[in-house]
Design an enzyme around this catalytic site. Structure first.
Site, PDB file in Angstrom:
ATOM      1  N   SER A 197       0.841   3.673   1.898  1.00 25.23           N
ATOM      2  CA  SER A 197       1.248   4.069   3.255  1.00 25.23           C
ATOM      3  C   SER A 197       2.586   3.436   3.638  1.00 25.23           C
ATOM      4  O   SER A 197       3.367   4.031   4.377  1.00 25.23           O
ATOM      5  CB  SER A 197       0.195   3.666   4.288  1.00 25.23           C
ATOM      6  N   HIS A 223       1.105  -3.672   6.065  1.00 22.79           N
ATOM      7  CA  HIS A 223      -0.088  -3.625   6.939  1.00 22.79           C
ATOM      8  C   HIS A 223      -1.337  -4.154   6.230  1.00 22.79           C
ATOM      9  O   HIS A 223      -2.446  -3.862   6.651  1.00 22.79           O
ATOM     10  CB  HIS A 223      -0.324  -2.176   7.410  1.00 22.79           C
ATOM     11  N   CYS A 230      -6.487  -3.534   4.238  1.00 26.78           N
ATOM     12  CA  CYS A 230      -6.357  -2.076   4.102  1.00 26.78           C
ATOM     13  C   CYS A 230      -7.057  -1.538   2.862  1.00 26.78           C
ATOM     14  O   CYS A 230      -8.160  -1.042   2.952  1.00 26.78           O
ATOM     15  CB  CYS A 230      -4.908  -1.585   4.117  1.00 26.78           C
ATOM     16  N   HIS A 255       5.014   5.651   2.125  1.00 27.63           N
ATOM     17  CA  HIS A 255       5.126   6.908   2.884  1.00 27.63           C
ATOM     18  C   HIS A 255       6.132   6.724   4.033  1.00 27.63           C
ATOM     19  O   HIS A 255       6.820   7.663   4.415  1.00 27.63           O
ATOM     20  CB  HIS A 255       3.787   7.323   3.489  1.00 27.63           C
ATOM     21  N   CYS A 270       0.865  -1.191   0.000  1.00 22.79           N
ATOM     22  CA  CYS A 270       0.000   0.000   0.000  1.00 22.79           C
ATOM     23  C   CYS A 270       0.896   1.235   0.000  1.00 22.79           C
ATOM     24  O   CYS A 270       2.030   1.193   0.471  1.00 22.79           O
ATOM     25  CB  CYS A 270      -0.874  -0.022   1.260  1.00 22.79           C
TER      26      CYS A 270
END
Ligand code: CND
Ligand code: ZN
Ligand code: ZN
Length: 375
Positions: free
Chosen positions: A49, A68, A175, A52, A47
């Protein structure tokens, strides 16, 4: 031979410092302590994230094991764990749920008071890590850490799912799918016949498009600077696709014109200040609702024109699509098994854990929607 109670040596993708590639190394995973669960990961999506965290846009402690969006099977449980047993197929929950606190008990709350999402999610509840490399601790990430063959979770961060569910697909329920779909259904509460705009057509944004469609929106305008995303957006329900780079005017002005005053609902699924501003300005004054789904840079501050809110727009944020994780995830898996929605169009690549860096490159180059690592 049972591994319960013993340290397990296994492969993991460890990131040592900011902006560096992952390296595949052998780590040690300690047995679960009380109220913890050790699971063998079967699949994990990549993902934005996670990226990031690599780029520093989301603050993380290094070295770390990211990831995650996974599915696993319980290998062993710590003292006092009753919610799962060895052999159960499970989804790790980056937004854990204790079920007892004020937020968990509130009908609209989904951020448990007992578990944070920031640096506190980089260690177990007792402030230590279950991961080591040559004896040195490695941080966890997002209460989950799925880029490893084995991980240890707090019992509030794991839920049992249908044993027949295909891990390489339903990992997206951990997610991307749930976050985007729920943001439209639960947070925006998109109404039948309404007009929606979705900014950003990655795995999360396309799931938001699916949510808008499922809620009965009659117009879904999909926005991305990468036109290669448009075909899939249309397949999943977008009625129009536009590229901000094709216009001289700001994209919010284009949307206000296209919709004679602004959209009913806008969802920002990128995580940039500029597009958050555009998404808010693109929704109708008076009754438009704009939902922030993309993760903005940690600790950043942004400026908006207060009149955008003063004139009646609503600006909301949505974590994990507003779902109460422990309750919603098994139900979403069962809805998937009953073919109430599809995940196939979101999965463009399947790779072994060893190729994790390739998976991140595909994401950064805009060539993938979701790459799923299979173990
Ligand atoms: P991904 O990178 O796949 O998609 C983002 C899309 O945005 C890409 O298609 C880009 O081309 C597009 N884009 C980038 N800049 C612009 C721009 N200026 N204008 C228009 N389009 C642009 O990311 P993802 O779908 O995996 O994740 C999207 C965001 O959602 C990201 O910020 C991620 O961190 C966040 C998120 C939020 C949550 C939550 O609970 N709220 C959970 N997981 C991820
Ligand atoms: Zn995510
Ligand atoms: Zn709670």
């Amino acid at each position: 031979m049972s591994t319960a109670g013993k340290v397990i040596k296994c492969k993991a993708a460890v990131i040592w410092e900011l902006k560096k590639p992952f390296s595949i190394v052998e780590i040690e995973v300690a047995p679960p302590k009380a109220h913890e669960v050790r699971i063998k990961i079967l699949a994990s999506g990549i993902c934005r994230s996670d990226d990031h965290a690599v780029s520093g846009s989301q603050y993380t402690k290094f070295p770390a094991i990211l990831g995650h969006e996974g599915v696993g099977v319980v290998e062993s449980i710590g003292e006092g764990v009753t919610c799962v047993k060895p052999g159960d197929k499970v989804i790790p929950l980056f937004l854990p749920m204790c079920g007892e606190c004020k937020n968990c008990k509130h009908p609209r709350g989904n951020m448990c008071d007992k578990h944070g999402l920031g640096v506190e999610a980089a260690l177990m509840a007792d402030g230590t890590s279950r991961f080591t490399y040559k004896g040195e601790p490695i941080h966890a990430f997002g209460n989950t850490s799925t880029f490893t063959e084995y991980t240890v979770l707090r019992e509030d961060a794991v839920v049992k799912i249908d044993a027949a569910a295909p891990p390489e697909k339903v990992c997206l329920i951990g997610c991307g799918f749930s976050t985007g779909y729920g943001a439209a259904i639960n947070t925006a509460k998109v109404e039948p016949g309404s007009t929606c705009a979705v900014f950003g057509l990655g795995g999360v944004g396309l799931s938001a498009v699916m949510g808008c469609k499922a809620a009965g929106a009659s117009r879904i305008i999909a926005i991305d600077i990468n036109k290669d995303k448009f075909a899939k957006a249309k397949e999943l329900g977008a009625t129009e696709c536009i590229n901000p780079n094709d216009y001289k005017k700001p994209i919010e002005d284009v949307l206000v014109e296209m919709t004679n005053g602004g959209v009913d609902y806008s969802l920002e699924v990128i995580g940039r200040h500029e597009t958050l501003n555009s998404a808010l300005a693109a929704c109708h004054k008076n009754y438009g609702i704009s939902v922030m789904v993309g993760v903005p840079p940690s600790l950043s501050q942004m400026t908006i024109m207060p009149t955008l809110l003063f004139t009646g727009r609503t600006w909301k944020g949505s974590l994990f699509g507003g779902w109460k994780s422990k309750v919603a995830v098994p139900k979403l898996v069962s809805d998937f098994m009953q073919k109430k929605f599809t995940l196939d169009p979101l999965i463009t690549h399947t790779l072994p854990l060893d190729k994790i860096n390739e998976g991140f490159e595909l994401l950064r180059e805009g060539k993938s929607i979701r790459s799923v690592l299979v173990f």
